[in-house]
Design a protein around this motif. Structure first.
Motif, mmCIF file in Angstrom:
data_model
loop_
_atom_site.group_PDB
_atom_site.id
_atom_site.type_symbol
_atom_site.label_atom_id
_atom_site.label_comp_id
_atom_site.label_asym_id
_atom_site.label_seq_id
_atom_site.Cartn_x
_atom_site.Cartn_y
_atom_site.Cartn_z
ATOM 1 N N LEU A 103 22.337 81.878 -15.644
ATOM 2 C CA LEU A 103 22.204 81.531 -17.063
ATOM 3 C C LEU A 103 22.627 80.083 -17.304
ATOM 4 O O LEU A 103 22.024 79.380 -18.116
ATOM 5 C CB LEU A 103 23.051 82.470 -17.926
ATOM 6 C CG LEU A 103 22.399 83.799 -18.283
ATOM 7 C CD1 LEU A 103 23.333 84.611 -19.161
ATOM 8 C CD2 LEU A 103 21.085 83.571 -19.014
ATOM 9 N N LEU A 104 23.641 79.648 -16.579
ATOM 10 C CA LEU A 104 24.120 78.286 -16.778
ATOM 11 C C LEU A 104 23.063 77.265 -16.350
ATOM 12 O O LEU A 104 22.783 76.311 -17.068
ATOM 13 C CB LEU A 104 25.402 78.053 -15.988
ATOM 14 C CG LEU A 104 25.893 76.627 -16.155
ATOM 15 C CD1 LEU A 104 26.882 76.542 -17.284
ATOM 16 C CD2 LEU A 104 26.475 76.082 -14.899
ATOM 17 N N ILE A 105 22.475 77.488 -15.175
ATOM 18 C CA ILE A 105 21.424 76.558 -14.739
ATOM 19 C C ILE A 105 20.301 76.543 -15.764
ATOM 20 O O ILE A 105 19.779 75.500 -16.138
ATOM 21 C CB ILE A 105 20.849 76.980 -13.381
ATOM 22 C CG1 ILE A 105 21.947 77.098 -12.343
ATOM 23 C CG2 ILE A 105 19.801 75.986 -12.906
ATOM 24 C CD1 ILE A 105 21.446 77.645 -11.043
ATOM 25 N N PHE A 106 19.966 77.747 -16.185
ATOM 26 C CA PHE A 106 18.907 77.871 -17.164
ATOM 27 C C PHE A 106 19.253 77.074 -18.418
ATOM 28 O O PHE A 106 18.416 76.379 -18.990
ATOM 29 C CB PHE A 106 18.710 79.353 -17.486
ATOM 30 C CG PHE A 106 17.619 79.600 -18.470
ATOM 31 C CD1 PHE A 106 16.300 79.560 -18.072
ATOM 32 C CD2 PHE A 106 17.916 79.863 -19.785
ATOM 33 C CE1 PHE A 106 15.290 79.771 -18.977
ATOM 34 C CE2 PHE A 106 16.909 80.083 -20.694
ATOM 35 C CZ PHE A 106 15.586 80.032 -20.298
ATOM 36 N N ALA A 107 20.514 77.167 -18.824
ATOM 37 C CA ALA A 107 20.942 76.479 -20.035
ATOM 38 C C ALA A 107 20.812 74.972 -19.885
ATOM 39 O O ALA A 107 20.644 74.270 -20.878
ATOM 40 C CB ALA A 107 22.383 76.859 -20.368
ATOM 41 N N GLY A 108 20.856 74.492 -18.623
ATOM 42 C CA GLY A 108 20.721 73.056 -18.407
ATOM 43 C C GLY A 108 19.400 72.509 -18.936
ATOM 44 O O GLY A 108 19.278 71.317 -19.198
ATOM 45 N N ARG A 155 18.164 73.390 -21.778
ATOM 46 C CA ARG A 155 18.269 73.600 -23.233
ATOM 47 C C ARG A 155 17.488 74.846 -23.656
ATOM 48 O O ARG A 155 16.628 75.331 -22.932
ATOM 49 C CB ARG A 155 17.783 72.385 -24.034
ATOM 50 C CG ARG A 155 18.338 71.048 -23.585
ATOM 51 C CD ARG A 155 19.862 70.976 -23.722
ATOM 52 N NE ARG A 155 20.371 69.636 -23.436
ATOM 53 C CZ ARG A 155 20.735 69.196 -22.234
ATOM 54 N NH1 ARG A 155 20.679 69.995 -21.184
ATOM 55 N NH2 ARG A 155 21.204 67.975 -22.063
ATOM 56 N N LEU A 156 17.798 75.329 -24.849
ATOM 57 C CA LEU A 156 17.229 76.600 -25.305
ATOM 58 C C LEU A 156 16.036 76.361 -26.221
ATOM 59 O O LEU A 156 16.134 75.642 -27.214
ATOM 60 C CB LEU A 156 18.300 77.407 -26.030
ATOM 61 C CG LEU A 156 19.589 77.591 -25.222
ATOM 62 C CD1 LEU A 156 20.531 78.529 -25.948
ATOM 63 C CD2 LEU A 156 19.277 78.115 -23.840
ATOM 64 N N PRO A 206 14.464 73.901 -14.624
ATOM 65 C CA PRO A 206 15.598 74.797 -14.395
ATOM 66 C C PRO A 206 15.148 76.222 -14.075
ATOM 67 O O PRO A 206 15.802 76.926 -13.310
ATOM 68 C CB PRO A 206 16.368 74.753 -15.715
ATOM 69 C CG PRO A 206 16.010 73.467 -16.314
ATOM 70 C CD PRO A 206 14.599 73.214 -15.909
#
Ligand code: NA
Ligand code: NA
Lengths: 519, 166, 126, 942, 94, 145
Positions: free
Chosen positions: C41-46, C48-49, C73
């Motif tokens: 989830l953190l990488i994904f958050a890199g 942005r949402l 990401p």
């Protein structure tokens, strides 16, 4: 016409691994399987040789995979440092393969596949210029190492295997966290690109970027077994089969390679607010590890645990060398890196021979046991130990002298005192181990009959020729490094100089245009 | 003639038809190429899958299928409402229990279909089949009309199924 | 939205870390799985949402970041998921073998008495 | 030009190697081969003598590591020549002596090989013209002497002595290395020529004290100076030839050699003067005092050696030109008489079977010739006139009375010298009287008689030299001494005379007093104290071992306390370190946190969030009941993929779902072989501690994540989006990245997957395991699910192919398709049973993996044929009649490899886990589980 | 989109309703009390997830959630099968 | 026309969602597993089926992507739901400690329903060894040494 040279050190072992899966059938003789493994080694040697030749001229090789410009795709890059690491891996790999060909490869399922894939992972890690790709190759290397460590094993090796895997999985999670943060903040994964972007970080973001790089360095330190993250290493290495433990000697060096790469390319002088970030901490942690590693050498109950601590100790020396960040120290460090890799591998091999000869006593120093036919392992152990402890006339001494002579004045008191003091501790520890294993024999069996161990059942393990040759090869590499110290250190110094000018690296990458795509 | 040709082409032609239908449903747009590909898959996939078949079961007439599907669909809808009421109402009105339903059908596809139907229709869940496949254990939400329910299962579902899977 | 995702990352990571520090192999594996959830989830958050803007190009929408979420990401997370799964498989097998060979599923288990035909199992020098 | 110096140094090493390779054969032959090294060396030295006597310096230099300043510089000046002569001559004699000394069981090959190794190191040390090179040879002498002392490794004393010597001299060597490096830094070169010429610069430098102390650390340890002198007596566990060679003539002299060698550079400061002469004086007296109380012949000689080394050190410390000359002279004299004494002691030991003075006595009757030789040498040691020892001792007295600085200082040194003389006479007397004269021997097993002829010859030669030098110094030793001393002092060479008789003067009086009081002291001590009854505790030894043992215990405690083989510890450290290293910069520099960047979350989002958090925390609560934990984990995974869906990541959602399913299967397969619950862990505190750390880690990461997410992004992704379709030929950009932009990552990823599957296979292939618990009863028959699954399978296969083909443009791709095929096949395993599936569906998953890898590589390499790099995508639109346009992307080939690897890998893992062979020994690890007595809450034992 | 205001509103409401169903599943999942109850909750959760995905697909007027829904519908039962088989035999592949 | 379709689809959606919700409510509300299992197995299945139908309609008539793919999902759901329910019931029966139904005659259901005690069973492990599990990955490929 593009040169595909940089690709081969990765693809050759991968194909080697795949092909050896096909050969795992009784239809194919062991000779054929080994011949295949060696054929791929030979191909690899040619490729690595040419890469080193190219790097030696000062050229930084760039290979744009998929023909994408590096910021979009993944680029392989080979500078002197990469060439050096590839060379060390190749030579070590050759010796380990030779050792394994004496029989371990038959006992461990998929050995040759794992072995080749391990080489692939290592070579990939040294060649890639992309930080996420570095993670992927770390994983290739680690998973192959799990295979090598576990395959054919049982009992406590399974436990240490679990420790090793769990620790590394956790460390990999940290790696990913760091990468996620870095991408989120800097928006690129290409290291040369990052090198430029790090210098332009807004002051408000500096804290976050630092935290991300701190985690990244921490991961590499964990792989390289720096205080306090080395706790898993001695036990794991001591449980590995000899050829594998020997190959593992380079595993900590990959972490060190990454530390060096990151701290010069990304956190070098061009990095603005982040320039030199973490170097002081690495220096102190290295110093601490050096002392604790030396204490571990002193206190180790088993020979192979002791060698594990020797590995930690030498890694700590390298941390200091790299953290000092000067041409001289990095150059000496790289030379020391090769030396310590070979010598640790030789020690593991010699230790295995000793362990097998001592029957039930194994390599436990505290047990007095007969060591029949001790001349050969004794000589090998002696030479390896001298070299490992940094005693003259072998390469360890040269490396250490070169390192110490270039320590900046301000750091001299700390570095000299810990290096010299820990060297003394290591000499004490290794000599005690040697004396206990080779000299302290049971009174009655000083001249023991050759075919019965203390239990009376174990036949004395004879040195298989391949094992002996492999060990001698490694020791010979040390001698060669001693004789040709000047050209080698010239190369490593040049590598260090190259590293300290990351601008060249970045520029070379940016100037390399894709073959047909628009840049 | 046609049937034997079909049998030679594929181990189970209903399966082949399903595969082709699935394929055509999935693809973005209809084209000859996709149809050819679908047919190819309809030929290969069942052959491949047939290697996993553990027991062979015959298919008889397909004539009762539409009527039966309709019955089932209606039953599902109808009794879902009843169950909704039961669920939302006070629980003391529910008198559940187990019933052993003796089976006449022996074709495994048929049994499978019957079990599915029993499960999908409200008020009943088929819980277990005896090893000799002669009884089916059914859990009923309303035991007051157990006998009637058994009779209904046998007449509404089992009989047509025995025609399809003799 | 960012707050929710950040808190989810935090909770998953905390669960993962706590389980990872347990003494039984199975719990550690569970912990590592949770940790990898948080990490992914953190990488994904890199990137942005961007709800509702999946990176599958559609006709009539220019292929720019204004219309699609950052796809990079996601590719990284995919790699990370696969690798995490592979490592889970390896650690599970090791946990089983360690339990069978060392007679306990404690992470630091070691066999109290050597098996008859087993040179590997020996009391530690501790 | 013949490489003379090179040969001189290389010969012993070469012969050492040759000898080592010989088989144990006739002793004499081996001895001759070994002796050829020193003999040839002596010839070379003889050849060089004229030039050296002329004052020339022979020097050759090869660059070795010029970057470091390390050159192979060999430099033979007068002093080096003198020392080399000593090393080679005594070396030749020792080889001859050893040939007869060693017993049948001792391996002459090993011994002589080590001895030659040492000889080479010593020669190298002596002629090294580069300080780094010198320190290398210095350490080599430590190593080779370690091997020699431990030659009789079966004896505890030998092992301990060897280790003690190595630790102390090796440590000294490290100090020396530090000193040398420091000198190099100050002077800018390690070349001896340069360093010797830079004395003023050195002494003026602020680092001079450090450099001096470090060098002296090396010197004092090697030369057994107080307080590190105690290793030398313990080194006497070595065979006597070793003692004669190393511990009298050569190695212990290496320290004073270096002191003399660097004298021009280092001497001349008060620090040097007080330290060196002070330590020398203490050692001189202490050694002599202890020598009196030894009962071992070699013990007496060892302490006497310490004392004499102290004397020489003190002379160099006093630093006057005359002192230096005296020092050099005494080095020579001491070497000659002490070597002969050791050899004599060895003969006694050899013949009498003991070296215990208390058992010996009256040997002059049994072995008169040897006794005579030993007595002469002892008198030389005591400084009796007409022998060489007298000459240098008298010089010493003269120098001591002429010490620089001040009158009180002169009195102190003079008294010390006198006292040393007295003690020297006393122990010499004891040595002579109680061994060769007096009564005895007592309680010997054998009757001693004269040794073989050739064993005596070395002693005879040496004693002859004592006498010759003592009688006619000017004729014999004068030119040698002059050359040697001149090499150190250069122009400062004093005028002196080497006569036996200098008239009545104070030194002579001191000699006389020394003899008188020495004899008196011996008699008094013998009468009053009964020397035989005194057991002098060897100073330093106990402290040394105690401290060393403490060090080992400390090392062991520390490292085991740290690395206690605990995974929990390792992981805890990792997490803690991560929290700290990320926390410090984030805390100190601050994070840009604000709520303005936060987008509102729709209600559905909050619900998914709630379910996911609930599942995660539920897992935390239920983790000890593993079945329940796995169920809850499944829910968390499902919600995670739903999160991905909500946040625009359909590929991620798909992958997460499938991986979740396979993981769950893996966990359940494994749970058959693991306990189904975790026992309660002891220690509440620990749980709280872990909880605090976990919260810190989670909170920290959440804050970092939030900070990153609310920052503006600046990425390369825009360009990727723009170029994905025109150049990557796909609309699903994530997939285009996976197989094209970053195809190399995927390449590594499938390799990892393949390796993991192979690891599972390798681990379980031959493993036999008992399940944790066995449930009574036969197989479960599942005809209905089996039948339905049978219908399902071809449909899922179709879907798998669909997802594979479409992945480039919509969610899907090789990885997802591979798992979509693997999961239903696995369900077949579960529902139908292994035997049923594998007998029909025999499939070699390992080769499937291999094929997949090869396909992936081959499709990547295909682009090389077109002259573009690995994995460059190509695209081809085929126009076929009837069918229409068929787009072919080369990435499809790569994806095929992925598909095969993933399918093969997943199936290999799952089938291996599902088909573990039962243990032959036991049914179940724990016990059988009564199926009727299970807890509905946990599924386990009620 | 504006033309479909009515159904859009319905879809959003339905999404919330399905979300509530998911919360109820969580309740049962955590509450138990028996193992089959929890398995049932997990199974239901995945079925509701299919509904949620379809609603989302309508909400965004996009077909890309189809694959995820398909996979859940097609393979979501595998978790249930495996868990139940474990409860029955412990050895899920016999 | 569009409005009508909207209303029809909305109704379908509301009905479907209601059933989904109903299934979940039943699962939470009812007091025992065999009661609970009724609710979601069919209510939810039916509800999702309705939503799927609505989705087909939506994409066909109102959306940009007119494909009736959701029918596939329905098909799969209707095949797999009974498998799940059947297995869950079997598991619940196996864990049922009292009031377990007894088979009518001499027949038997493996692992789920009460059976006579004291019966000697074949040791499963021995059986497996005898059976010599083979094929697939365990083929002779690595059978050496
Ligand atoms: Na010594
Ligand atoms: Na006596």
């Amino acid at each position: 016409m593009t040169s595909h040279l940089l690709l081969w050190p990765i693809v050759i072992p991968l194909l080697g691994g795949a092909v050896s899966l096909f050969l795992e059938h009784r239809r194919f003789s062991w000779a054929a399987r080994r011949a295949t493994a060696w054929a791929f080694m030979a191909l690899l040697a040619v490729a690595v040789g040419r890469i080193i030749g190219q790097a030696d001229t000062g050229t930084i090789g760039v290979y744009l995979l998929g023909d994408w410009p590096a910021r979009l795709g993944i680029a392989l890059m080979a500078d002197r440092l990469s060439g050096w690491m590839l060379g060390v891996t190749l030579l070590l790999g050759g010796a380990c393969l030779l050792h394994a060909c004496s029989g371990w490869d038959r006992r461990a399922p998929h050995f040759h596949a794992f072995f080749q894939l391990q080489l692939m992972g290592l070579n990939g890690a040294f060649l890639t210029g992309d930080i996420f790709n570095l993670f992927v190759f770390f994983e290739v290397m680690l998973s192959a190492s799990y295979g090598l460590l576990i395959s054919g094993g049982r009992g406590l090796r399974m436990r240490s295997g679990f420790h090793y895997v769990a620790f590394n999985v956790a460390a990999s999670a940290l790696f990913l966290i760091a990468l996620g943060l870095i991408y989120g903040l800097l928006g690129s994964l290409n290291m040369a690109e990052l090198s430029v972007r790090v210098g332009q970080v807004a002051p408000a973001q500096a804290g976050m970027v630092k935290a991300a790089f701190a985690l990244l360095l921490l991961v590499f330190c964990a792989k390289a077994a720096l205080l306090p993250l080395y706790l898993w290493l001695p036990e794991t290495y001591s449980r590995a089969p000899a050829a594998v433990a020997a190959l593992f000697a380079v595993m900590t060096k990959v972490g060190l390679y990454a530390v060096l790469r990151v701290s010069t390319l990304l956190l070098g002088a061009q990095a603005g607010a982040l320039a030199g970030f973490g170097q002081q901490a690495l220096l102190w942690a290295g110093a601490g590890t050096l002392l604790l590693g030396a204490l571990g050498v002193l206190g180790a109950a088993r020979l192979r645990i002791m060698i594990g601590y020797v590995v930690i100790w030498s890694a700590a020396t390298l941390f200091i060398a790299f953290a000092l960040g000067r041409v001289g120290t990095i150059g000496a460090g790289l030379y020391y890196l090769a030396h310590s890799t070979f010598v640790a591998a030789a020690l593991f091999m010699a230790a295995d021979l000793i362990r097998r000869r001592r029957g039930h006593a194994e390599d436990d120093k505290s047990i007095v046991a007969a060591l029949p036919d001790r001349a050969l392992p004794g000589a090998m152990f002696l030479v390896a130990a001298i070299s490992a402890a940094g005693l003259p006339p072998l390469s360890g001494f040269l490396a250490k002298a070169a390192l110490l002579s270039d320590v900046p004045v301000a750091d001299t008191p700390l570095v000299w005192s810990v290096v010299l003091l820990s060297s003394l501790l290591v000499i004490i520890g290794i000599s005690r181990a040697g004396v206990r294993l080779f000299w302290r024999l049971p009174a009655q069996v000083a001249h023991v009959e050759e075919d019965h161990g203390p239990g009376g059942h174990l036949p004395v393990a004879r040195a298989r020729p391949n094992e002996t040759w492999a060990t001698l090869l490694l020791l010979g590499l040390g001698v060669g490094m001693t004789l040709f110290a000047a050209p080698l250190m010239q190369y490593t110094d040049a590598a260090a100089r190259q590293l300290l000018q990351p601008g060249d690296y970045t520029q070379q990458l940016r100037e390399t245009a894709p073959a047909m795509r628009t840049p | 003639m046609a049937a034997s040709l079909l049998r030679r082409l594929t181990p189970s032609w209903p399966l082949s038809v399903s595969v082709v239908a699935f394929w055509m449903l999935m693809t973005d747009s209809f084209s000859v190429g996709q149809l050819l590909l679908g047919l190819l898959l309809g030929w290969i996939v069942p052959r491949f899958a047939a290697r996993l078949d553990r027991e062979y079961a015959r298919i008889g007439s397909l004539r009762p299928v539409p009527r039966m599907l309709a019955i089932v669909a209606w039953d599902i809808l109808k009794s879902n409402v009843i169950v909704a009421v039961q669920v939302l109402g006070p629980e003391k009105n529910i008198h559940p229990g187990f019933v052993w339903v003796p089976l006449d059908i022996q074709n495994i596809h048929g049994i499978a279909a019957l079990t599915s139907m029993i499960t999908l229709t409200p008020g009943t869940v088929s819980a277990a089949l005896t090893d000799d496949r002669r009884y089916l254990l059914v859990h009923m939400l309303d035991m007051s009309s157990a006998e009637a329910a058994i009779a209904e299962i046998k007449s509404r579902y089992e009989k047509p199924l025995m025609e399809i899977f003799p | 939205m960012e707050l929710a995702l950040a808190s989810a990352i935090g909770v998953l990571t905390a669960c993962g870390v706590w389980l990872m520090l347990r003494a039984r192999t199975f719990d550690v594996i569970l912990g590592l799985t949770f940790l990898s959830y948080g990490t992914n989830l953190l990488i994904f958050a890199g990137g942005r949402l961007r709800p509702g803007q999946p990176p599958v190009l559609r006709e009539g929408k220019a292929a720019t970041l204004a219309h699609y979420i950052d796809p990079l990401p996601q590719a990284l997370v995919l790699t990370a998921i696969v690798i995490a799964f592979a490592m889970t498989a390896v650690s599970i097998v090791l946990a089983m073998r360690s339990r069978a060979d060392n007679r306990s599923d404690h992470v630091d288990a070691y066999a109290a008495a050597p098996e008859p035909d087993d040179g590997e199992q020996r009391k530690d020098g501790r | 030009m013949i490489p003379v110096l090179e040969c001189l140094v290389a010969l012993p090493f070469a012969l050492s190697a040759i000898v080592a390779m010989l088989r144990d054969g006739p002793r004499t032959r081996i001895a001759w081969i070994a002796a050829s090294a020193p003999l040839a060396g002596l010839l070379i030295l003889a050849w060089a003598t004229p030039a050296i006597l002329r004052g020339e310096v022979l020097q050759v230099s090869y660059p070795w590591l010029p970057q470091l300043g390390l050159n192979l510089t060999l430099r033979l000046d007068g002093f080096a020549w003198l020392f080399a002569m000593l090393v080679l001559a005594i070396g030749a004699l020792v080889v001859m002596y050893a040939r007869y000394y060693l017993s049948r069981q001792d391996s002459a090959v090993r011994f002589l090989s080590f001895l030659l190794l040492f000889m080479g190191s010593m020669l190298g040390l002596v002629v090294a013209g580069n300080l780094l090179l010198l320190s290398m040879f210095w350490e080599l002498t430590s190593i080779s002497s370690f091997l020699l002392i431990g030659f009789w490794s079966q004896q505890k004393e030998a092992r301990e002595g060897a280790r003690m010597a190595l630790v102390i001299t090796g440590g000294g060597g490290l100090a020396l290395l530090g000193g040398v490096l420091l000198i190099g830094r100050i002077v800018g070169s390690y070349e001896l020529e340069v360093v010797l010429a830079s004395g003023a610069l050195l002494r003026a430098h602020p680092w001079y004290p450090w450099a001096l102390m470090l060098v002296l650390g090396g010197v004092f340890t090697k030369s057994a100076q107080f307080p590190l002198h105690f290793w030398l007596p313990h080194a006497m566990a070595a065979p006597t030839p070793v003692s004669a060679y190393l511990h009298s003539a050569t190695m212990v002299k290496a320290g004073v050699f270096l002191l003399a060698r660097l004298h021009p550079a280092l001497a001349g400061s008060e620090l040097f003067f007080y330290t060196v002469s002070g330590i020398g004086a203490i050692t001189l007296l202490l050694g002599a005092w202890h020598a009196i109380f030894q009962h071992d012949l070699k013990g007496v000689l060892a302490y006497s050696t310490i004392s004499h080394l102290g004397l020489i050190t003190m002379l160099f410390g006093l630093s006057t030109p005359m002192a230096v000359v005296a020092g050099v002279f005494h080095i020579l004299n001491h070497a000659i008489f002490k070597a002969s004494l050791f050899m004599a002691a060895g003969i006694v030991d050899h013949e009498a079977g003991t070296r215990d003075i208390r058992k010996l006595g009256g040997l002059r009757r049994l072995m008169p010739f040897t006794s005579a030789l030993a007595i002469i040498a002892s008198l030389s040691m005591a400084g009796i006139p007409l022998l060489n020892g007298f000459l240098s001792k008298e010089m010493f007295f003269a120098v001591a009375l002429d010490a620089p600085d001040s009158e009180p200082m002169r009195i102190v040194t003079g008294l010390a010298a006198l006292l040393a003389g007295i003690l020297g006479v006393a122990y010499s007397l004891r040595f002579v009287y109680e061994t060769f004269l007096g009564t005895g021997p007592r309680d010997l097993d054998t009757t001693p008689h004269e040794p073989p002829r050739w064993m005596k010859i070395p002693v005879e030669i040496l004693v002859l030299l004592c006498v010759a030098v003592g009688l006619a110094p000017a004729l014999t030793v004068a030119p040698v001494l002059d050359t040697g001393a001149r090499a150190i002092l250069g122009d400062a060479m004093p005028a002196y005379s080497l006569a036996i008789w200098h008239g009545f003067n104070l030194p002579l009086a001191m000699s006389a007093l020394g003899v008188v009081f020495g004899v008196a002291l011996y008699r008094v001590l013998d009468r009053v104290l009964d020397l035989h009854a005194i057991n002098s505790r060897p100073t330093g030894r106990d402290a040394f071992w105690r401290n060393l043992e403490l060090l080992f215990v400390f090392g062991n405690r520390v490292s085991e306390a740290l690395a206690n083989n605990s995974l929990q510890r390792s992981l805890l450290m990792l997490v803690l370190a991560a929290v700290v290293v990320a926390g410090i910069p984030a805390w100190s520099e601050g994070l840009p946190l604000s709520l303005t960047g936060n987008q509102p979350l729709p209600l559905l989002g909050w619900m998914v969030w709630l379910v996911m958090m609930g599942a995660a925390l539920g897992a935390l609560r239920l983790y000890r009941q593993r079945l329940l934990a796995v169920i809850v984990l499944g829910a968390a995974g499902t919600m995670l993929s739903l999160t991905f869906v909500l946040l625009s990541a359909p590929d991620l959602a798909l992958t997460q779902l499938l991986v979740e399913m396979v993981t769950l299967v893996l966990l359940m397969l494994a749970m058959n072989y693991l306990p189904d619950r975790s026992t309660v862990e002891p220690g509440r505190l620990r749980q709280w501690r872990d909880g605090a750390i976990a919260v810190a880690a989670g909170l920290g990461l959440a804050i970092l994540a939030y900070a990153v997410m609310t920052q503006p992004a600046d990425t390369v992704a825009g360009e990727i989006l723009a170029r994905a379709q025109p150049e990557g030929y796909g609309r699903n950009v994530v997939n285009v990245i996976l197989v094209d932009f970053r195809g190399f990552d995927t390449f590594g990823e499938i390799t990892v997957f393949a390796i993991a599957a192979l690891v599972v296979h390798a681990c379980l292939r031959r493993a036999r395991m008992a399940p944790e618990k066995r449930i009574e009863g036969g197989h479960v028959q599942l005809p209905v699910p089996a039948d339905l699954a049978q219908i399902l399978f071809p449909l899922t296969l179709t879907v798998s192919i669909f997802l594979f083909l479409r992945g480039h443009n919509a969610p899907g791709g090789g990885f997802i398709a591979g798992l979509v095929l693997a999961v239903p096949l696995l369900m077949q395993y579960v529902i139908q049973g292994v035997a049923s599936v594998e007998s029909r569906f025999g499939f070699d998953y390992v080769r499937c993996i291999g094929v997949g890898l090869v396909v992936a590589v081959a499709s990547g390499l295909a682009s090389l044929l077109f002259g573009v790099p690995f994995l460059t995508s190509g695209h081809l639109d085929l126009h076929l009649p009837l069918i229409g346009q068929v787009p072919l992307a080369s990435a499809m080939g790569f994806d095929t490899g992925v598909y095969l690897v993933v399918f093969g890998g997943a199936m290999l893992m799952l089938s291996m886990l599902g088909t573990i062979k039962g243990s032959r020994r036991k049914d179940a690890q724990r016990h059988a589980l009564d199926p009727d007595a299970r807890s509905p809450q946990t599924g386990g034992r009620a | 989109m504006t033309g479909h205001m009515f159904i859009e509103t319905t879809i959003v409401c339905c999404m919330v309703a399905v979300g509530i169903a998911m919360l109820l599943c969580l309740w049962r999942l955590l509450r138990g009390p028996t193992v089959p109850d929890r398995i049932l909750a997990l199974d239901t959760l995945s079925v509701t997830a299919v509904a949620e995905l379809m609603l989302l697909g309508m909400h965004l007027d996009s077909p890309i959630y189809f694959e995820a829904a398909l996979v859940i519908a097609m393979l979501g039962f595998s978790s249930t099968v495996v868990l139940c088989k474990y409860v029955l035999r412990r050895d899920i592949v016999e | 026309m569009i409005d009508l379709i909207q209303i029809a689809l909305s109704l379908l959606l509301i009905v479907g969602t209601t059933f989904v919700l109903l299934g979940a409510v039943g699962m939470v509300k009812l007091s025992e597993f065999f009661r609970r299992v009724h609710a979601p197995t069919k209510a939810s299945t039916l509800g999702v089926g309705c939503v799927l139908l609505a989705s087909v309609g939506y994409h066909l008539f109102l959306g940009q992507d007119p494909q009736p793919r959701e029918l596939l999902i329905t098909a799969f759901l209707f095949i797999t739901a009974p498998i799940s329910a059947h297995l869950m019931s079997k598991a619940a029966l196996a864990l049922m400690r009292d009031a377990r139904p007894v088979p009518p005659e001499d027949t038997e259901i493996s692992a789920t329903v009460a059976r006579p005690r004291g019966e000697e069973r074949v040791n499963r492990n021995e059986e497996r060894v005898e059976r010599g599990v083979s094929g697939g990955a365990r083929s002779e490929w690595w059978g050496e040494e």
